[in-house]
Each structure stands twice: as C-alpha cells, then as structure tokens.
Design an enzyme around this catalytic site. Structure first.
Site, PDB file in Angstrom:
ATOM      1  CB  THR A 331     -19.461-100.200   4.267  1.00 50.66           C
ATOM      2  OG1 THR A 331     -18.078 -99.871   4.425  1.00 50.66           O
ATOM      3  CG2 THR A 331     -19.752-100.476   2.801  1.00 50.66           C
ATOM      4  CG  HIS A 516     -17.692 -95.080   6.505  1.00 49.78           C
ATOM      5  ND1 HIS A 516     -16.453 -95.140   7.097  1.00 49.78           N
ATOM      6  CD2 HIS A 516     -17.954 -96.336   6.066  1.00 49.78           C
ATOM      7  CE1 HIS A 516     -15.976 -96.367   7.020  1.00 49.78           C
ATOM      8  NE2 HIS A 516     -16.876 -97.111   6.385  1.00 49.78           N
TER       9      HIS A 516
END
Length: 658
Positions: A331, A516
């Site tokens: 993140t 992601h």
C-alpha cells in the site's frame, strides 16, 4: 572428534543445534512441497536448494549459540550443576526453543500471504503490533497455535531430558581449554556470516521460489532489519548524472512543458493544458484507492465470476485504463507513486522514510487550485506512517484515531471516525461501507462551505482476514478473498447509490484505482502480471466513455486527470498525461523493495541491488520472462529514471520550493 566439538558441558548446546537444524529442514521441506508446482525441480535444483539452506541454517544457529557459549565459558567448573546453573540453563533452553518454534510458525503465516521468507515487511510489522496481532488473531486460531507451540516446546524439553542431555551438561569436568576449543568454530562461523555472507548469496537460481526456500527465515529477518533502506548509487548501476537528467528531461519534454530551471539537476516544469478550446474545470475530486484489487478480479479485465459488477459498470461509463500497472506490491508503495508521481525507490517507500514531509505532491497542485485536501483511512493512520506522510504534506486526516501523529511537529486537522459511525470493524479498520459513509458526511460539510475538495480514500476490507458485515453479499464473511472482493464492490455500489442523490455529485469526478495486486509472488525477478491493476476516471464533464490501451502506471493517473481538467500547473512529477502519448510511447514502472523494472512493449529491464541488470521479453499469456541479449539504450533509459528519482529525493529536489 565429535566429543571435542561437543564436550559434555556442551551437551545441551548440541541438542539445541540439532533441534534447530531439524525443524528448519522440515520447514524448508514443507515450503518446497507447498509450492511444488512453482519450484524448479530435478535432483540438482533440489540438492542446491537444501544444501544452500543448510549452510544458512548453520550460520543462523551460530548466532543463537553466542550468548550460551559466553555463559559456558565464563561459568566456573566448580559450580556446574548448582541450582543457579540449572535455573539459567533450563530457562535459556526454554526461551531458545520457544523462539525457534514461534519464528517457524510465523514463517508459515508470512509465506501464506507473501510466498517469501521474512523480509522488510516483517520488520515493519514489529512496529505495528496491534494491527498485526489482531489480523493474525482474526485469520488464524491463535489460542490453538500458541497452545501447540508451548506443547512442542514442552515435548522437546521432555525428550532432551529423557535422553540425558541435561544430566550430561551438569555432571562433567570439562575444562576451560576444552570449552574454548569447542567454542572457537561457532565464533568463527558467526564472524564469517556477519562480515562476508549476505542474504542475496542464497539467490542462486533464476526461479524466485527456489531462492526463497534456500534462505533461512530468521537470518532473512535480520538481514532485512539492517537493509530496509538501500542507497541507489551504492547498490545499483549508475550512469553520469548529466546523462541521466538529460534522458529524463528529454522524455518529459513536450510542446506544453517548460522547465523552470533547464540547466540544473531538476525536473520542475510548467505544464500548459489550457487553450482556446479548453476551459479549466474545478470539480470536486474523490480518489478511491482500493486495497489489493488485482485486475484479474474484474469481468472487464477477463474474470468470469461476476465479483465486481459495480466497478465494471463504472469502468464502462468512464475513462478506463486497461493496460495499467502498480509500481509495487504494498500500500505505501502505491501511495508513494500516486502522491509523488515517482518511480519506486529501492528499499522502503518514501512514505516510511525520513525527510518525507513538505514534498511536492499532487496535493500541492490541488492546493494551488483552491482545494481542501483530506486523507481518509478506516484504521489508525499511524500504521505505515500514513498520518505523518499525509499530514506532513498538507492533508487533513480522517481516521479511526487510536494513535497519534508520529511527528509532533506536524500541525494538521484530524477528525476521528467515532464509534457511533462504525457498523463493522476488524484488525485493519472499519468496513468499506463505513469509510464511504464518512466520506459522504464530510463531503456534505465541504459542499456546504462552498470549497472544492480533494479526498484521498484508502479502503481496507479487501485484506486478510477478509471479514465484513454479514448479509450484504452471498458469500459468508471470512471465507476468503472472493468474498472480500465482492463486498468491496458492493460497498462501491452503495457509495455511488448514495452519492448520486447529493447536490455535489454532478460536480465531482471520481478516480478509482488499486494500491497493488492481491498477490505479489512469482517465479521470475519481477512478476509483471501481479502488477496489473484497474484504474478509471468517472463522471468527467463532456468526456465520452473510452478504454485507454496505452501502457501506464500509477504515477500517470493524476497528470492525466489534470490534463482532462485543462489545468495549467507546476509539476515535479515523473508521470505523464497518458492521453497525450502515442501508444508505442507508453511505459510502466514496476518493482519490489530490491528489484526495479521498466516495462515497455512487453520488454522488461530489471535492475538488481548487486548492480545487476537483466533484459527480458514478457509473455502476457503465461506470464513468463524470457532472457534477451542486453539492450544498452534500454538499460541506460531505465537507469536514468531510477537514478534521477533517487537523486531528487536524497538532494531534497522533491521538496516544495517557495
């Protein structure tokens, strides 16, 4: 000879070493079987994997022996077997075996999520114990695991006692000279591993799984602890600074860009998007960064499970980027790319590094246009240093607020998500529905004050333990990733259902993107497929739905949005307006904390932290990388992007210049 290496006084040390090596072998074998389809098999690969692992295990256990060796050497012979000797010996043995079993059990949970031995992520998790312990407790039967660990430790102590190792340790006449002779090899092994062996030497194969299984988890942990920040110029290939900056400036130059200081080592430039046919728009902007949303979850990107009908509908109605990539696998890496519009830096993300405040972020562009800037997070934003980063770069903080801003010098407005605003919460924070309700509430307030707002919203529900409110979707909470994805999509749908009823909706642009992918593991140096994520811009005025096939990555999304809004602005960004690029000029930056890659036209250049470089052809069908002869021009272009990015960070070139 065996009696000289392990004299009687060293009997318990011998037992400890044998226990460590045996359990480590079983862990390595279990991981090998776990991912048997992924490893390179064959007798040579099998032997190389396990023999390399044995060497690293011996090095690791040598460090464990040092405290006990010092005790054995210093404790007088006449006191062998006294109550003091027995208490210290039993307690030390208990703690040592407990650490062994705890670390090996932890390795399985870490492998389950990342398919890697311990790395810098595990180091970071030491800091954020609340979230991590809660996540483990909600994901695994923690009481059973702890009970099992204690039972195994007790069993080991019982067996060692029955085999006479304790008795032999207490009742002997081993001299100081005998102890010194036995201790010297362990001291030498420790010195050799401390000075001359690094974790990367376990990476003998082109197959990442073989390399990871070859490593020792505890050794990998401490290696990551020492090296979670990497100096680009020390560890990676470089070219002359002037050459690097010239290449980057040439790539960023265009008819609408004017460099503010063309002769200096910088990329600050003025970008012109306005013309006689373009009117600058100033809508509200809500950016939703979705946790772990791989492109492969969307029907519009090839999935057939219908997990994301709401996101798919938005994609079909907006500007949808189909050839879009996350720069990293965490993140904070996504946040770095999005806010700073910069290629991934080696080691830690800038979000978690020093000197990460007062930087030229996308928030600075919004500030110059008169926007309020807000960062929403459903957990406590002290996690991963998010509050310090966003608060220190001009954002107001709206989070669950158990903790505090780590940097006391940062003065920013902080709003708590109160208990009466929470319907469901797990280790990582409130459910997505709750965070979206908070966004709507704060948007209503901002609209009432008549100021445009930019909201950066970070979701949490699509994360292990995959729990969410019951009864919202047809998959039970906590049953796996598919349910979390479907709930994530459900929450998006509910958010838009409510938002469409608000007076500010028509004048609000929504940007949706993943931080992601759900997975990051792959066989090769970089797993390209596990960087492929969805991104879309929705509710643009006078903009027809379209699919953008030009290759791009997270650093490009806001420069593209600013272009669509017709904004003129100063930019210190590496990202480009994708809609102004020719398809063949598209490129994406992808990386891990050690590997840095440039993807272009299915060609990938990968830079490694041993000053290595490898060139590949990526096959999107099977996700394999095929080695190619080195392309020196491609190599220098890749180096230039990463070298310039590192230079600007380390030389304060990313800071706001007044």
């Amino acid at each position: 000879m065996w009696s000289k290496i392990f004299p009687k006084r060293f009997a318990l040390l011998k037992a400890f070493v044998l226990i460590f090596l045996s359990i480590s072998f079983l862990v390595r074998l279990s991981l090998y079987i776990w991912d048997f389809k992924e490893v390179d098999q064959g007798i040579f690969n099998l032997l190389h994997t396990f023999l390399t692992g044995l060497l690293f295990d011996i090095g690791t256990v040598s460090f464990f022996t040092l405290p006990y060796l010092l005790y054995l050497l210093l404790f007088p012979t006449k006191w062998y077997g006294t109550i003091v000797d027995k208490v210290i010996t039993v307690l030390g043995f208990f703690l040592g075996v407990l650490i062994i079993y705890f670390s090996f059990f932890a390795e399985f949970t870490f492998w389950d999520e990342f398919h890697r031995r311990f790395n810098f992520i595990a180091v970071d998790y030491l800091i954020y114990t609340y979230e991590v312990v809660q996540n483990i407790n909600e994901s695994y039967p923690l009481p059973i695991l702890i009970s099992s660990i204690l039972a195994l430790v007790a069993l080991n102590i019982f067996l060692v006692h029955r085999l006479g190792y304790f008795r032999e340790t207490y009742h002997n006449t081993t001299t100081l000279g005998q102890k010194l002779f036995a201790a010297i090899p362990w001291f030498l092994i420790s010195v050799i591993f401390a000075l001359y062996v690094n974790n990367e030497q376990a990476e003998w194969s082109e197959n990442r799984y073989n390399n990871e299984i070859s490593k020792a988890g505890i050794y990998s942990f401490f290696a990551a602890f020492r090296n979670n920040e990497l100096s680009y110029t020390e560890f990676y290939k470089t070219i002359p600074e002037k050459v690097a900056f010239k290449k980057v400036k040439n790539a960023l130059a265009g008819s609408s860009n004017n460099f503010v200081h063309p002769q200096t080592n910088g990329i600050l430039r003025t970008i012109k998007n306005s013309d006689s046919a373009t009117t600058e728009q100033k809508p509200n902007v809500i950016f939703i960064c979705i946790e772990s949303l791989s492109g492969s979850f969307l029907n519009s990107m090839g999935n057939d499970q219908n997990l994301t009908p709401n996101i798919d509908a938005l994609a079909n109605e907006g500007v949808f980027f189909t050839n879009f990539y996350a720069t990293g696998t965490r993140t904070v890496r996504g946040m770095e790319a999005i806010t700073l519009s910069i290629p991934p830096t080696p080691g830690r993300s800038i979000v978690k590094r020093k000197n990460n405040t007062g930087l030229f972020t996308i928030g600075e562009v919004f500030k110059e246009k008169g926007y309020d800037r807000n960062f929403f997070y459903g957990g406590d934003g002290y996690f991963d240093n998010m509050n310090t980063f966003f608060g220190g770069n001009g954002f107001n903080i709206i989070d669950r607020g158990r903790g505090f801003l780590l940097d006391k010098s940062i003065k920013t407005k902080r709003t708590n998500i109160e208990d009466n605003e929470v319907t469901f919460e797990n280790a990582w924070g409130v459910c997505d529905t709750d965070i979206y309700n908070k966004v709507i509430k704060e948007s209503d307030k901002a609209h009432g004050m008549g100021r445009p707002f930019f909201d950066f919203v970070m979701t949490t529900s699509n994360h292990k333990p995959y729990t969410y409110p019951e009864g919202k979707i047809d998959i039970p909470s906590g049953s796996g990733r598919d349910g979390a994805v479907k709930y994530t999509d459900y929450a998006i749908g509910e958010f838009f259902r409510i938002a469409r009823t608000k007076p500010w909706f028509k004048n609000t642009v929504f940007v949706i993107m993943s931080d992601h992918c759900a997975n990051s593991a792959g066989r090769g140096e970089l797993d390209v497929k596990n960087h492929h994520i969805p991104a879309l811009i929705y509710n643009l005025r006078n903009e027809q739905p379209k699919k953008v096939v030009t290759m791009s990555s997270q650093i490009d999304i806001f420069p593209t949005l600013f272009g669509l809004l017709g904004w003129d602005y100063d930019s210190n960004f590496f990202g480009m307006d994708v809609l102004k690029l020719k398809p063949e000029d598209g490129r994406a930056f992808i990386g891990t904390y050690r590997k840095l890659g440039l993807l272009k036209d299915e060609h990938v250049m990968v830079l490694g932290d041993q000053q290595t470089s490898n060139f590949y052809k990526w096959n999107p069908v099977d996700n394999n990388l095929k080695g190619l002869p080195m392309d020196n021009d491609f190599l220098e272009n890749t180096i230039s992007w990463y070298q310039v990015a590192d230079y600007l960070y380390t030389h304060k070139g990313l800071e706001i210049k007044h």
